[in-house]
Scaffold this active site. Sequence first.
Site, PDB file in Angstrom:
ATOM      1  N   THR A 145       0.979  -1.355   0.226  1.00  0.00           N
ATOM      2  CA  THR A 145      -0.614  -0.240   0.388  1.00  0.00           C
ATOM      3  C   THR A 145       0.399   1.444  -0.313  1.00  0.00           C
ATOM      4  O   THR A 145       0.497   2.302  -0.767  1.00  0.00           O
ATOM      5  CB  THR A 145      -0.596  -0.255   0.920  1.00  0.00           C
ATOM      6  OG1 THR A 145      -2.125  -1.005   1.245  1.00  0.00           O
ATOM      7  CG2 THR A 145      -1.814   0.796   0.629  1.00  0.00           C
ATOM      8  N   THR A 163       1.974  -4.961   4.101  1.00  0.00           N
ATOM      9  CA  THR A 163       1.662  -5.245   6.029  1.00  0.00           C
ATOM     10  C   THR A 163       0.874  -6.863   5.465  1.00  0.00           C
ATOM     11  O   THR A 163       1.030  -7.488   6.612  1.00  0.00           O
ATOM     12  CB  THR A 163       0.958  -4.822   6.070  1.00  0.00           C
ATOM     13  OG1 THR A 163      -0.255  -4.328   6.018  1.00  0.00           O
ATOM     14  CG2 THR A 163       1.379  -2.732   6.511  1.00  0.00           C
TER      15      THR A 163
HETATM   16  N1  ASN Z   1      -3.027  -5.025   0.626  1.00  0.00           N
HETATM   17  C1  ASN Z   1      -1.652  -4.685   1.145  1.00  0.00           C
HETATM   18  C2  ASN Z   1      -0.068  -5.371   0.616  1.00  0.00           C
HETATM   19  O1  ASN Z   1      -0.067  -6.578   1.818  1.00  0.00           O
HETATM   20  C3  ASN Z   1      -1.966  -3.884   2.438  1.00  0.00           C
HETATM   21  C4  ASN Z   1      -0.904  -2.671   2.523  1.00  0.00           C
HETATM   22  O2  ASN Z   1       0.307  -2.866   2.346  1.00  0.00           O
HETATM   23  N2  ASN Z   1      -1.157  -2.058   3.282  1.00  0.00           N
HETATM   24  O3  ASN Z   1       0.664  -5.495  -0.096  1.00  0.00           O
END
Ligand code: ASN
Length: 350
Positions: A19, A99
């Site tokens: 993200t 994440t």
């Molecule tokens: N869907 C994203 C990922 O893990 C979530 C994030 O980075 N906050 O790439």
Amino acid sequence: MTAPFSVDRPVLVLYVGGTMGMVASPRGLAVGGNMNARLHSALATLPPTRQARLPAFVVKETEKPIDSSAATAIDWQRLAHTIAKDLPDYAGVVVLHGTDTLAWTAASLAYQLQGLDRPVIVTGAMLPLEAPDSDALANVELALRFATEPRLQEVAVAFADKLFRGVCACKLHSEAADAFASPNYPLLGERVGNDTVLYPTRGLEAQQRGAPRFELPDYAPLAAGGVARIALWPGIQAWQLAAWLEDNRVQGALLEVWGGGNAPEDPSLLGVLAKATGEGKLLAAISQCSQGSVAIGQYAAGQGLAEAGILSGDGMTPEAAYTKLVHLLAQPIGESERRRRFLTSLVGER
Ligand code: ASN
């Protein structure tokens, strides 16, 4: 990995996806590029005193940054190889990662990069860099500051003002900026006011770092479904367990059992487990509780697991236990050595 540590070297920032670098698209947030310029312009908005405390850094992006929900063991392997190759030229490394599976990557890197002599910090963000009230900038700043800390000699996760041991971290919140925790190990460091504070006695340097001894086996054979993760539920049937464990492609499995290490005293269920370990499959158990450890055999209800040859995962997170099974199964070592290493703390994971 032999060049001595030098603060004169820049930090390597690797954007692999997530993200933090995402931008709006007709299908929702999607991975964006141009992270070098975007990071520099975001950091330029920090007050000058904070900018002055940042190290020089070089940004590289993987060929195809991904949403981390798409990551596999192959991505963990590729990233470890990149870091191992580039590390001598840098004071430390910051990995900008999605994440969702960040803790899996951090745990896997810890096993592959054993004996690190400088920081490898994994971070990400819950909101894109340019979004209002984004946590991205603060997380990058925190990671960059810790990435030149010579006393930090392991894989760590920097998130929401906290520094966690990478192999002990997990994502516990799906929305809050304070999304990560390390349920069974204290913080390695944190931000206090405008300072970043490291607690060196909690680090691997003080415990067991030893000489650099990277282990970079080929994960490809395991990435094709070699290790299963199976959480028990009340009423689980032997045939359901057998559907996973009797498949020849499955070489190991992480079982998530109850409380301090308990499972149903069902002979047919335990028989499936014993058959799998008897065939040389590597089976380990952790608790479905995210805090505390398992001690298999403490209750009568756990004796069956011990007798079936299930390894105790102690207080490891699912991420740490699963990636450890992958790592051990990928290496050309015998079954008893695999079992011994699983029960040994390699990088402070248990
Ligand atoms: N869907 C994203 C990922 O893990 C979530 C994030 O980075 N906050 O790439």
